[in-house]
Design a protein around this motif. Structure first.
Motif, PDB file in Angstrom:
ATOM      1  N   LEU A   1       0.799  -1.219   0.000  1.00 41.96           N
ATOM      2  CA  LEU A   1       0.000   0.000   0.000  1.00 41.96           C
ATOM      3  C   LEU A   1       0.832   1.271   0.000  1.00 41.96           C
ATOM      4  O   LEU A   1       0.286   2.370   0.097  1.00 41.96           O
ATOM      5  CB  LEU A   1      -0.946  -0.002   1.208  1.00 41.96           C
ATOM      6  CG  LEU A   1      -1.989  -1.130   1.215  1.00 41.96           C
ATOM      7  CD1 LEU A   1      -2.794  -1.096   2.508  1.00 41.96           C
ATOM      8  CD2 LEU A   1      -2.907  -1.030   0.004  1.00 41.96           C
ATOM      9  N   ALA A   2       2.141   1.111  -0.134  1.00 40.83           N
ATOM     10  CA  ALA A   2       3.008   2.298  -0.142  1.00 40.83           C
ATOM     11  C   ALA A   2       2.616   3.269  -1.247  1.00 40.83           C
ATOM     12  O   ALA A   2       2.736   4.489  -1.103  1.00 40.83           O
ATOM     13  CB  ALA A   2       4.470   1.876  -0.291  1.00 40.83           C
ATOM     14  N   ALA A   3       2.129   2.730  -2.364  1.00 39.75           N
ATOM     15  CA  ALA A   3       1.727   3.581  -3.490  1.00 39.75           C
ATOM     16  C   ALA A   3       0.213   3.727  -3.588  1.00 39.75           C
ATOM     17  O   ALA A   3      -0.304   4.226  -4.584  1.00 39.75           O
ATOM     18  CB  ALA A   3       2.277   3.008  -4.791  1.00 39.75           C
ATOM     19  N   GLY A   4      -0.511   3.264  -2.556  1.00 40.11           N
ATOM     20  CA  GLY A   4      -1.956   3.393  -2.564  1.00 40.11           C
ATOM     21  C   GLY A   4      -2.659   2.078  -2.867  1.00 40.11           C
ATOM     22  O   GLY A   4      -2.030   1.037  -3.076  1.00 40.11           O
ATOM     23  N   HIS A   5      -3.986   2.141  -2.904  1.00 42.54           N
ATOM     24  CA  HIS A   5      -4.799   0.943  -3.108  1.00 42.54           C
ATOM     25  C   HIS A   5      -4.952   0.558  -4.570  1.00 42.54           C
ATOM     26  O   HIS A   5      -5.207  -0.607  -4.888  1.00 42.54           O
ATOM     27  CB  HIS A   5      -6.186   1.157  -2.483  1.00 42.54           C
ATOM     28  CG  HIS A   5      -6.167   1.168  -0.986  1.00 42.54           C
ATOM     29  ND1 HIS A   5      -6.380   0.046  -0.222  1.00 42.54           N
ATOM     30  CD2 HIS A   5      -5.931   2.176  -0.102  1.00 42.54           C
ATOM     31  CE1 HIS A   5      -6.286   0.360   1.062  1.00 42.54           C
ATOM     32  NE2 HIS A   5      -6.017   1.641   1.154  1.00 42.54           N
TER      33      HIS A   5
ATOM     34  N   PHE B   1     -12.369   1.056   1.242  1.00 41.61           N
ATOM     35  CA  PHE B   1     -11.040   1.612   0.990  1.00 41.61           C
ATOM     36  C   PHE B   1     -10.710   2.738   1.977  1.00 41.61           C
ATOM     37  O   PHE B   1      -9.569   2.848   2.443  1.00 41.61           O
ATOM     38  CB  PHE B   1     -10.934   2.122  -0.450  1.00 41.61           C
ATOM     39  CG  PHE B   1     -10.834   1.032  -1.480  1.00 41.61           C
ATOM     40  CD1 PHE B   1      -9.894   0.017  -1.367  1.00 41.61           C
ATOM     41  CD2 PHE B   1     -11.687   1.016  -2.586  1.00 41.61           C
ATOM     42  CE1 PHE B   1      -9.798  -0.988  -2.307  1.00 41.61           C
ATOM     43  CE2 PHE B   1     -11.599   0.019  -3.541  1.00 41.61           C
ATOM     44  CZ  PHE B   1     -10.658  -0.991  -3.404  1.00 41.61           C
ATOM     45  N   LEU B   2     -11.680   3.554   2.279  1.00 43.77           N
ATOM     46  CA  LEU B   2     -11.436   4.655   3.219  1.00 43.77           C
ATOM     47  C   LEU B   2     -11.141   4.124   4.619  1.00 43.77           C
ATOM     48  O   LEU B   2     -10.278   4.663   5.323  1.00 43.77           O
ATOM     49  CB  LEU B   2     -12.644   5.590   3.252  1.00 43.77           C
ATOM     50  CG  LEU B   2     -12.816   6.470   2.012  1.00 43.77           C
ATOM     51  CD1 LEU B   2     -14.145   7.210   2.056  1.00 43.77           C
ATOM     52  CD2 LEU B   2     -11.652   7.466   1.885  1.00 43.77           C
TER      53      LEU B   2
ATOM     54  N   GLU C   1     -10.727   6.918  -5.297  1.00 47.28           N
ATOM     55  CA  GLU C   1     -11.551   6.843  -6.507  1.00 47.28           C
ATOM     56  C   GLU C   1     -10.901   5.968  -7.573  1.00 47.28           C
ATOM     57  O   GLU C   1     -11.590   5.214  -8.277  1.00 47.28           O
ATOM     58  CB  GLU C   1     -11.829   8.253  -7.048  1.00 47.28           C
ATOM     59  CG  GLU C   1     -12.645   9.121  -6.095  1.00 47.28           C
ATOM     60  CD  GLU C   1     -13.919   8.425  -5.617  1.00 47.28           C
ATOM     61  OE1 GLU C   1     -14.617   7.801  -6.455  1.00 47.28           O
ATOM     62  OE2 GLU C   1     -14.209   8.489  -4.412  1.00 47.28           O
ATOM     63  N   ALA C   2      -9.587   6.035  -7.693  1.00 48.64           N
ATOM     64  CA  ALA C   2      -8.889   5.176  -8.660  1.00 48.64           C
ATOM     65  C   ALA C   2      -9.020   3.703  -8.257  1.00 48.64           C
ATOM     66  O   ALA C   2      -9.196   2.827  -9.116  1.00 48.64           O
ATOM     67  CB  ALA C   2      -7.423   5.570  -8.750  1.00 48.64           C
ATOM     68  N   ALA C   3      -8.947   3.437  -6.947  1.00 53.49           N
ATOM     69  CA  ALA C   3      -9.087   2.061  -6.468  1.00 53.49           C
ATOM     70  C   ALA C   3     -10.499   1.544  -6.724  1.00 53.49           C
ATOM     71  O   ALA C   3     -10.686   0.389  -7.120  1.00 53.49           O
ATOM     72  CB  ALA C   3      -8.755   1.988  -4.980  1.00 53.49           C
TER      73      ALA C   3
END
Length: 284
Positions: free
Chosen positions: A93-97, A136-137, A150-152
């Motif tokens: 998750l270092a770069a996000g979901h 996700f949140l 939103e991208a996830a």
């Protein structure tokens, strides 16, 4: 594929090449070794280059073919080390979901049959966008990760196109707890339950719900996914586990088959979902 996994596969390839070059009776060329094994020579180079994952029988045959059967246990131990593949959430998750979802999309796209069990959340393949967003949140808050929510969500929704392709089959078991867990606002959960109920009757989806009052032959523990009876993906709080060895996959399949005997389907599943939805409506 994670860096750790690929590095381990490449390291095994280097070791296989060493054994080929130091074969009993003199070094072997790739084509000559392939001839002994009855393989296309491209397989030899793919294994040595870390571009293909060996199976146990490949390694046993390789050790014998190069005249070093004594290294079989070593090779199998190396394989065992990366068949159980731990992907830590901190690293993933270092770069996000979104990147995690994209990786899932690639794995799911290759599968024809998927078995799922979830004990406290609606499976991602059947989630609404609002429900997925809430999930996700929650995890972004828990792990303090990049909020690319939103991208996830878009990536997870893209994965659901799998459900509308012929020749696919999603066998899903959901414990009733997932129908009540307020991991999102009540109105979002109501819409999610409507979506879940709407999947009953789809030719690509078999949805079973395990009611609270059902007799359980094994405890409803952590959720997991089985892709084509070859790969298990299970989640824990510290990591996501990608498990490929045959015995482990077989164990998870036995768990899934055991749990399915406690589930209800069709109209009975609709009834359980409807009861949960009415409870939410009264609450609101």
């Amino acid at each position: 594929m994670s860096t750790d996994y690929q590095h381990a596969r490449e390291a095994l390839g280097v070791r296989l090449r060493e054994l080929r070059l130091s074969a009993a009776g003199g070094r072997l060329t790739g084509p000559r070794l392939a001839g002994r094994l009855g393989w296309p020579h491209s397989k030899v180079y793919k294994l040595e280059g870390g571009r293909q994952t060996a199976v146990a029988d490949d390694l046993r045959a390789w050790a014998v073919a190069v005249g070093h059967p004594d290294v079989t246990d070593e090779l199998l131990a190396r394989l065992k080390g990366f068949e159980s593949h731990i992907r830590s959430w901190r690293r993933q998750l270092a770069a996000g979901h979104r990147p995690v979802q994209d990786t899932w999309n690639l794995a799911v796209a290759r599968a024809r049959t998927i078995h799922v069990f979830e004990e406290s959340v609606v499976p991602g393949m059947l989630q609404t966008a609002d429900y997925a967003r809430a999930i996700f949140l929650r995890y972004a808050d828990l792990y303090g990760t990049t909020r690319d929510t939103e991208a996830a969500v878009r990536s997870r929704m893209e994965r659901q196109s799998w459900l509308y392709q012929g020749g696919r089959r999603l066998h899903t078991l959901v414990w009733e707890a997932a129908l009540h867990a307020l991991v999102c606002p009540p109105a979002v959960l109501v819409a999610q339950l409507d979506r879940l109920a709407g999947t009953i009757g789809m030719d690509t989806v078999e949805l079973g719900v395990i009611p609270f009052g059902a007799s359980l032959r094994v405890p409803a523990a952590n959720g997991f996914w089985i892709l084509d009876e070859q790969l298990v993906i299970a989640e824990d709080w510290h990591a996501e586990l990608w498990l490929e060895d045959t015995e482990t996959v077989a164990s998870y399949l036995r768990v899934w088959e055991t749990l399915r005997h406690s589930a209800v389907y069709g109209a009975e599943a609709q009834s359980v979902i409807g009861r949960a939805r009415r409870g939410l409506s009264l609450r609101a």
